[in-house]
Motif scaffolding. Structure first.
Motif, short mmCIF file in Angstrom:
data_model
loop_
_atom_site.label_atom_id
_atom_site.label_comp_id
_atom_site.label_asym_id
_atom_site.label_seq_id
_atom_site.Cartn_x
_atom_site.Cartn_y
_atom_site.Cartn_z
N ASP A 106 6.67 0.80 -0.69
CA ASP A 106 6.24 1.91 -1.55
C ASP A 106 7.43 2.62 -2.17
O ASP A 106 7.37 3.02 -3.33
CB ASP A 106 5.38 2.90 -0.76
CG ASP A 106 3.95 2.43 -0.57
OD1 ASP A 106 3.54 1.45 -1.23
OD2 ASP A 106 3.24 3.03 0.25
N GLU A 107 8.49 2.78 -1.40
CA GLU A 107 9.69 3.45 -1.93
C GLU A 107 10.30 2.65 -3.07
O GLU A 107 10.69 3.21 -4.09
CB GLU A 107 10.72 3.69 -0.82
CG GLU A 107 11.94 4.47 -1.29
CD GLU A 107 11.63 5.87 -1.84
OE1 GLU A 107 12.34 6.30 -2.77
OE2 GLU A 107 10.68 6.51 -1.36
N ALA A 108 10.38 1.33 -2.92
CA ALA A 108 10.93 0.48 -3.99
C ALA A 108 10.02 0.53 -5.21
O ALA A 108 10.51 0.56 -6.35
CB ALA A 108 11.09 -0.95 -3.48
N LEU A 109 8.71 0.52 -5.00
CA LEU A 109 7.77 0.62 -6.13
C LEU A 109 7.89 1.98 -6.83
O LEU A 109 7.82 2.06 -8.05
CB LEU A 109 6.33 0.40 -5.66
CG LEU A 109 5.96 -1.04 -5.33
CD1 LEU A 109 4.58 -1.10 -4.69
CD2 LEU A 109 6.03 -1.92 -6.57
N PHE A 110 8.10 3.04 -6.04
CA PHE A 110 8.31 4.37 -6.62
C PHE A 110 9.55 4.36 -7.51
O PHE A 110 9.52 4.85 -8.65
CB PHE A 110 8.42 5.42 -5.51
CG PHE A 110 8.65 6.81 -6.04
CD1 PHE A 110 7.59 7.60 -6.44
CD2 PHE A 110 9.93 7.33 -6.13
CE1 PHE A 110 7.79 8.88 -6.93
CE2 PHE A 110 10.15 8.61 -6.61
CZ PHE A 110 9.08 9.38 -7.02
N GLU A 111 10.64 3.82 -6.99
CA GLU A 111 11.90 3.78 -7.75
C GLU A 111 11.76 2.90 -8.99
O GLU A 111 12.38 3.18 -10.02
CB GLU A 111 13.04 3.29 -6.86
CG GLU A 111 13.40 4.24 -5.74
CD GLU A 111 13.83 5.62 -6.23
OE1 GLU A 111 14.50 5.72 -7.28
OE2 GLU A 111 13.46 6.62 -5.57
N LYS A 112 10.98 1.86 -8.92
CA LYS A 112 10.72 1.00 -10.07
C LYS A 112 9.81 1.70 -11.08
O LYS A 112 10.01 1.58 -12.30
CB LYS A 112 10.07 -0.31 -9.61
CG LYS A 112 9.78 -1.30 -10.71
CD LYS A 112 9.14 -2.56 -10.13
CE LYS A 112 8.85 -3.58 -11.21
NZ LYS A 112 8.22 -4.79 -10.65
N GLY A 113 8.81 2.42 -10.58
CA GLY A 113 7.81 3.03 -11.45
C GLY A 113 8.24 4.30 -12.15
O GLY A 113 7.79 4.58 -13.26
N LEU A 114 9.11 5.08 -11.52
CA LEU A 114 9.49 6.37 -12.10
C LEU A 114 10.10 6.25 -13.50
O LEU A 114 9.67 6.97 -14.41
CB LEU A 114 10.40 7.13 -11.14
CG LEU A 114 10.67 8.59 -11.49
CD1 LEU A 114 9.38 9.39 -11.62
CD2 LEU A 114 11.58 9.22 -10.43
#
Length: 133
Positions: free
Chosen positions: A3-11
């Motif tokens: 989820d953290e990697a997806l957050f960093e990708k999505g922001l």
């Protein structure tokens, strides 16, 4: 992907499409309770869905306009009309997507979508104010 990697990708994708000012203000206003939603939407919608390279951003914007019309969500549709313009969707393409959605979703849903889109298109200068025919 975590989820953290997806957050960093999505922001950065979310900021690029919706505008950094809008996204940053949404994040800044979030208390601990609402931050759970901010993280989820940034990770899942923007990191996972929008971050998938299979569809380009223009196509994703057109899909969002149709889905938000179907769901009857004019406030969210306004946000995504602005994002669609950012992603290179023309006024004529927005109109065509909304007409297509109207044919499948019905006149009341289409009317709400057209009114919401028109407001944004005028505000963004994509359509002249006060135009009548």
């Amino acid at each position: 992907m975590s989820d953290e990697a997806l957050f960093e990708k999505g922001l950065p994708i979310r900021r690029a499409v919706l505008g950094a000012d809008y996204v940053d203000a949404s994040m800044a206003r979030a208390d601990d309770f609402m931050m759970a939603f901010q993280r989820a939407t940034t990770s899942w919608a923007w990191g996972w869905a929008w971050g998938d390279p299979t569809l380009d951003r223009k196509t994703r914007s057109l899909l969002n306009l149709a889905m938000l019309t179907a769901l009857g969500k004019p406030a969210e549709l306004k946000l995504h009309v602005k994002g669609a313009l950012t992603n290179g969707v023309s006024v004529e393409e927005i109109k065509a997507a909304l007409l297509h959605a109207t044919a499948y979703c019905g006149i009341p849903a289409g009317l709400e979508a057209f009114k919401a889109a028109h407001e944004v298109l005028v505000t963004e200068g994509a359509l002249p104010a006060g135009e009548t025919r």
